[in-house]
Design an enzyme around this catalytic site. Structure first.
Site, short mmCIF file in Angstrom:
data_model
loop_
_atom_site.label_atom_id
_atom_site.label_comp_id
_atom_site.label_asym_id
_atom_site.label_seq_id
_atom_site.Cartn_x
_atom_site.Cartn_y
_atom_site.Cartn_z
N LYS A 137 0.97 -1.12 0.11
CA LYS A 137 -0.23 0.56 -0.31
C LYS A 137 0.49 1.08 0.13
O LYS A 137 0.85 2.19 -0.66
CB LYS A 137 -1.08 -0.23 1.22
CG LYS A 137 -1.66 1.12 1.61
CD LYS A 137 -2.95 1.13 2.70
CE LYS A 137 -3.71 2.86 3.02
NZ LYS A 137 -4.49 2.57 3.77
N HIS A 275 -11.15 -30.05 -33.25
CA HIS A 275 -11.46 -28.98 -32.93
C HIS A 275 -12.81 -29.35 -31.81
O HIS A 275 -14.07 -28.52 -31.70
CB HIS A 275 -11.83 -28.07 -34.09
CG HIS A 275 -10.93 -27.75 -35.36
ND1 HIS A 275 -10.37 -27.23 -34.95
CD2 HIS A 275 -11.49 -28.22 -36.22
CE1 HIS A 275 -9.56 -27.09 -36.29
NE2 HIS A 275 -10.13 -27.66 -37.57
#
Length: 518
Positions: A137, A275
C-alpha cells in the site's frame, strides 16, 4: 530515523542469505524473525531481532510477533506528512524501507494427502500478508519483495541509484497483491470445501502461469496457459512433454477435450479429436486395435488432429501413428521402441500423462467447477460427470434393444456427451462411424453423421445429446438402416418419434439425462 532498514522474514529461504548480506553491504540494517533470523545470523549476517524493534516478545508459538505498531508504523507512514513524522518521532519508531516476506506454505500443506485440518489451519499466515499489504500500500516509499527472483533487481537499482524506482515499486506492489489474493483464494477454497459450500456468494479461484503461448486461437490474440494452483493428476496440466514443438492454445484446448472423452472408458481406448470434437473413438482388446478403429472411424478428419490413448503406446501402434500427420499424441507411457519411432517426426508433440483418470475421479476434469468467461462476468457450473445409469433408462418402443444393441448404445452415449450440440453420434459396439456436431438443428447433425457413416450405418445405433423436437431425425435414421436409438426424451412431441420408431422397427430408450455441450 535516517538509517535504512530492511525487514526480512521468509519461509522460502532461496537466495535470502545473499540478499541480506548485500543489503548490509549497501548500508541497511536487517531486521528478521524466527528461523530466518537464525539462518542469517548463522551465515554471519548482522541481524536485529524483531523483539528488539517492538520491545515485545514473540508470543503464542510465533503467531504474534510482527503485528505491532513499531513495525506497521514504519511500513505505513507517509514520509512527507509532518503529522506522521511527528508521531513516529514521539513513539521512537523508525521507517522500514524494504520488506522481503513470503508466506507459510499453505498450498504445499493442503496438497499433502495426509494433511489434517488442524495442520492446514496452522499454516494460514497472518503476520506475513499483513506486512506485505502494508508495504505494498505504501509503495510510494517502501520496496516490497515477495519473490526471490526479484532480489537481484532490487539490489541492482539500489547500487545504481541508491533506491528503487517508483515504477519498480509499483510493479512489485502489484505482484504482492496478486500473491496475497491467490493465497487467500486457496484458503477460502480449502475452507469452503471443508464445509461443503457449493456455489457460494462470491467465487474466487487462482491459477498459476504454466507457460506463455505464441498466440491464442488466432495469431492476433495474446494468450498464456494457467494451471489450477491445486491441479491434480489426470488432466492436461499434469502432462509431461517428451518431444515436439511447444504446445499452442488450440493444442491445449483440443487435448483437454480428448482427455475428457478418454476418461469415460476403462477398456483400452483411443480418442481422436479435431477442434474439440471427437472425429473417431475406438476400443479394443489392445491399444493397437483401439487406435485402428479410431482411425477407421474418420481417416480424413484425423489429419492434423490429436490422439489420446489410455494404455502405453507400443511399437506396433507407433508405426501406424507415424503414418498420419498428428499435432499431439497423449498416452500414459511410450515404450522405448515406440518413442524412438515417433521421435523421428520432428514436430509431433508427445505428452505423457502417468494417470489417465476416470470420470469418477475429481482430477479427471480439474477443479470441481467449470468456468466460462462471458463479457462482464463468468458462468460457473459443475462439470458434466453424469454417466449412464442402466437402472434409470426406459424402453419406450414396442421393441426392446438386444444385448448387442445395448452395448452399442452405451458406447455411443459415452461419446455424444462430449460432442458440441446439437450432437448426433452413430456407432457400433467398439467405434464411432459418424459424428454430427454443432448444427443449428438436430436433423442437420444427423444427416452429417449418416453421410459420414455411409453403408456402415446399416445395423448401427444412434445417440442424441438432447431430445428430438420432431420425428425427422428418426425418419433419417430409419432410411440409413439404424436399428436402435438412445436419447434423453422429454419433448412434448416424444410420441411422434416413438411412433416413427415403431413403424420402422427401431428400438429406442430414454435416459432422462441431457448432455448439452455449447
Amino acid at each position: 530515523m535516517g538509517k535504512k532498514r530492511a525487514l526480512i522474514s521468509v519461509s522460502n529461504k532461496t537466495g535470502v542469505v545473499e540478499f541480506a548480506s548485500q543489503l548490509v553491504e549497501l548500508g541497511f540494517e536487517v531486521i528478521s524473525t524466527g528461523g530466518t533470523a537464525t539462518l542469517l545470523a548463522d551465515a554471519g549476517v548482522k541481524v536485529t531481532g524483531i523483539s528488539e524493534v517492538t520491545q515485545f516478545p514473540e508470543m503464542m508459538d510465533g503467531r504474534v510477533k510482527t503485528l505491532h505498531p513499531a513495525i506497521h508504523s514504519g511500513l505505513l507512514a507517509v514520509r512527507d506528512n509532518e503529522e506522521h513524522a511527528e508521531q513516529m518521532a514521539a513513539q521512537g519508531f523508525e521507517y522500514i524501507d524494504i520488506v522481503a516476506v513470503n508466506l507459510y506454505p499453505f498450498k504445499e500443506t493442503i496438497s499433502r494427502t495426509d494433511v489434517s485440518y488442524e495442520d492446514a489451519i496452522e499454516n494460514i499466515d497472518i503476520g506475513g500478508p499483513t506486512m506485505l499489504r502494508s508495504a505494498a500500500k505504501n509503495h510510494a516509499y517502501v520496496t516490497v519483495v515477495v519473490d526471490a527472483n526479484d532480489y537481484e533487481l532490487v539490489l541492482n537499482e539500489i547500487r545504481e541509484q541508491q533506491n528503487t524506482s517508483l515504477e519498480t515499486r509499483k510493479r512489485l506492489a502489484a505482484k504482492v497483491f496478486r500473491h496475497t489474493a491467490a493465497y487467500d483464494s486457496l484458503i477460502s477454497r480449502y475452507l469452503s470445501e471443508q464445509t461443503g459450500e457449493e456455489l457460494p456468494e462470491s467465487f474466487t479461484v487462482t491459477y498459476e502461469k504454466a507457460q506463455e503461448l505464441r498466440y491464442g486461437e488466432n495469431p492476433h490474440q495474446k494468450a498464456a496457459f494457467y494451471r489450477d494452483a491445486l491441479s491434480t493428476s489426470g488432466n492436461i496440466a499434469a502432462c509431461k512433454q517428451l518431444h515436439g514443438k511447444e504446445l499452442s492454445y488450440n493444442n491445449i484446448n483440443d487435448a483437454n477435450a480428448a482427455l475428457a472423452i478418454l476418461a469415460e472408458f476403462n477398456e483400452p481406448a483411443v480418442v481422436a479429436v479435431k477442434h474439440t470434437n471427437p472425429c473417431g473413438v475406438g476400443v479394443g482388446v489392445t491399444i493397437h486395435q483401439a487406435y485402428q478403429k479410431a482411425y477407421d472411424a474418420d481417416p480424413v478428419s484425423i489429419f492434423g488432429g490429436i490422439v489420446a490413448a489410455n494404455r502405453p503406446i507400443d511399437r506396433e501402434t507407433a508405426l501406424l501413428l507415424k503414418e498420419v500427420f498428428l499435432e499431439i499424441i497423449i498416452a500414459p507411457a511410450f515404450e522405448p521402441e515406440a518413442l524412438a519411432v515417433l521421435q523421428e517426426k520432428k514436430n509431433v508433440r508427445l505428452l505423457q500423462m502417468d494417470e489417465i483418470a476416470s470420470t469418477e475421479h475429481k482430477g479427471a476434469l480439474g477443479s470441481a467447477y467449470q468456468i466460462t468467461s462471458v463479457h462482464g462476468g463468468a458462468l460457473v457450473q459443475e462439470w458434466d460427470r453424469k454417466s449412464l445409469d442402466p437402472t434409470a433408462i426406459m424402453v419406450v418402443t414396442e421393441r426392446s434393444p438386444s444385448e448387442e444393441e445395448l452395448t452399442q448404445l452405451e458406447f455411443a452415449w459415452k461419446v455424444v456427451k462430449h460432442v458440441k450440440s446439437n450432437a448426433i453420434v452413430l456407432a457400433t459396439s467398439d467405434k464411432t462411424i459418424g459424428v454430427g456436431a454443432g448444427q443449428m438443428n438436430r436433423v442437420g447433425s444427423a444427416q452429417i453423421a449418416i453421410t459420414q457413416a455411409g453403408e456402415e450405418a446399416k445395423g448401427a445405433v444412434l445417440a442424441s445429446d438432447a431430445f428430438f423436437p420432431m420425428s425427422d431425425t428418426v425418419e433419417a435414421a430409419a432410411q440409413a438402416g439404424i436399428t436402435a436409438i438412445i436419447q434423453p426424451g422429454g419433448s412434448i412431441r416424444d410420441q411422434e418419434s416413438i411412433d416413427a420408431c415403431n413403424r420402422h422397427g427401431i428400438a429406442m430408450i430414454f435416459t432422462g439425462v441431457r448432455h448439452f455441450k455449447h
